[in-house]
Design an enzyme around this catalytic site. Structure first.
Site, PDB file in Angstrom:
ATOM      1  N   HIS A 187       0.838  -1.203   0.000  1.00 41.46           N
ATOM      2  CA  HIS A 187       0.000   0.000   0.000  1.00 41.46           C
ATOM      3  C   HIS A 187       0.878   1.260   0.000  1.00 41.46           C
ATOM      4  CE1 HIS A 187      -3.705   2.314   1.210  1.00 41.46           C
ATOM      5  NE2 HIS A 187      -2.758   3.149   1.620  1.00 41.46           N
ATOM      6  N   GLU A 188       1.835   1.320   0.903  1.00 43.44           N
ATOM      7  CA  GLU A 188       2.703   2.499   0.982  1.00 43.44           C
ATOM      8  C   GLU A 188       3.637   2.582  -0.225  1.00 43.44           C
ATOM      9  OE1 GLU A 188       2.038   4.711   3.053  1.00 43.44           O
ATOM     10  OE2 GLU A 188       0.675   3.504   4.280  1.00 43.44           O
ATOM     11  N   ASP A 264      -7.335   7.928   2.682  1.00 43.17           N
ATOM     12  CA  ASP A 264      -6.883   8.388   1.364  1.00 43.17           C
ATOM     13  C   ASP A 264      -8.067   8.779   0.488  1.00 43.17           C
ATOM     14  OD1 ASP A 264      -4.259   7.795   2.106  1.00 43.17           O
ATOM     15  OD2 ASP A 264      -4.398   5.749   1.344  1.00 43.17           O
TER      16      ASP A 264
END
Length: 340
Positions: A187-188, A264
């Site tokens: 994800h990061e 997000d």
């Protein structure tokens, strides 16, 4: 004069060095009680006419002059702000690079610094920080040095404290499964890849898959290179693309999605809606401001929220916001797919 972009500590320091005719009695009060008023106001409908606190009380040649500070000027009663009430209004915004350096000098005065500490460089890398943020930064660096039983604060102490002030404290003791670590890492990585590829965002300062006190499983922290007075449509679109990078990475790698992208998505949606309703960046909606939040200034306003446009315009706004998000998602997916 010249108090703009100079928060309390620097102003206080200036008055101490250059006293006026009479004594200055300087007091500072907290405004956190305003948040606690929200529930009472929403329940009773009673809104105080004046929400303002004294900052400075000065006695000079037998005349008392008052200076007031409000961190929420939009909630003040219009009768209080009519001409003649105040002689001068000074807006104290976020400090620029020069202001940040002066603030750091004030807060570092009584702290032992190592020779490698460069306050000018710290000021350049803390764009967007307020005076309180800078004070916290040096305090956290001092705590880190004390824990390691060192007598001086080093540049590395400040660099490591930068993440804690900007993102939150890392919870290294929290037990996380290998699967969750892997999901967080990809994800990061999705955010980091887009920060690297897009020209107007970033660069990345640090990436971590250690949970923080803010409830995030990890973070990708960019580092602004300079102070920006304006934001452009192109840059805002790129920021939305970066926001969606984590969700895209999850889909491409695991063929599934998680709740980790909720913040997000919220951030991307808010920016897209502001582009349409506040900044006039939609060709279909046009150069009309449909964002009327400034008109409803009191805490508890959402209970009686009104809008000054029709249902058809609201549907058009929603369609434009969705189009911006869908286009950004498609670009994020293509860029990450091409650079896996």
């Amino acid at each position: 004069e010249g108090l703009e972009n100079r928060p309390y500590a620097v102003v206080d320091d200036g008055w101490q060095k250059h006293p006026c005719d009479g004594p200055w009695n300087i007091t500072r009060e907290s405004f956190h009680d305003m948040e606690r008023l929200a529930a009472d106001i929403a329940e009773t409908g009673c809104i105080p006419g004046i929400w303002i606190r004294p900052l400075l009380n000065t006695t000079r040649t037998g005349v008392t002059d008052d200076m007031f500070l409000s961190c929420r000027p939009e909630v003040l009663d219009p009768a209080l702000l009519r001409p003649g009430r105040f002689d001068r209004k000074v807006v104290v915004g976020r400090p620029d690079v020069g202001g940040r350096e002066e603030i750091l000098e004030v807060h570092a005065r009584k702290k032992p610094l190592a020779e490698d500490v460069d306050l000018k460089q710290i000021a350049q890398t803390t764009a967007g920080f307020t005076g309180a943020d800078l004070e916290n930064l040096l305090n956290e660096a001092a705590i880190r040095a004390a824990r390691e039983e060192r007598e001086y604060i080093t540049q590395d102490d400040i660099r490591k404290s930068f993440v804690k002030v900007g993102i939150g404290a890392e919870k290294k003791s929290k037990i996380i499964s290998d699967k969750e670590k892997k999901i967080t890492a990809y994800h990061e990585a999705g955010h980091a890849i887009l920060f690297h590829l897009l020209p107007d965002v970033g660069p990345v300062y640090t990436v971590s898959i250690i949970p923080t006190g803010a409830g995030a499983a990890g973070y990708t922290m960019p580092l602004p290179e300079k102070d920006e007075m304006f934001n452009t449509k192109g840059r805002m679109l790129q920021e939305i693309i970066v926001d969606l990078g984590g969700r895209v990475a999850e889909e491409l790698v695991f063929d599934d999605i998680t709740t980790g992208a909720s913040q997000d998505i919220k951030q991307a949606t808010q920016m897209a809606r502001s582009m349409v309703t506040k900044y006039g960046m939609s060709d279909n909606v046009g150069l009309i401001c449909y964002n009327n939040d400034d008109e409803e200034v009191f805490i508890g306003r959402d209970l009686a929220h009104t809008r000054s446009y029709s249902e058809s315009v609201a549907a058009q706004i929603d369609a434009e916001v969705k189009k911006i998000i869908d286009d950004a998602y498609a670009k994020a997916r293509k860029m990450i797919s091409d650079n896996r």
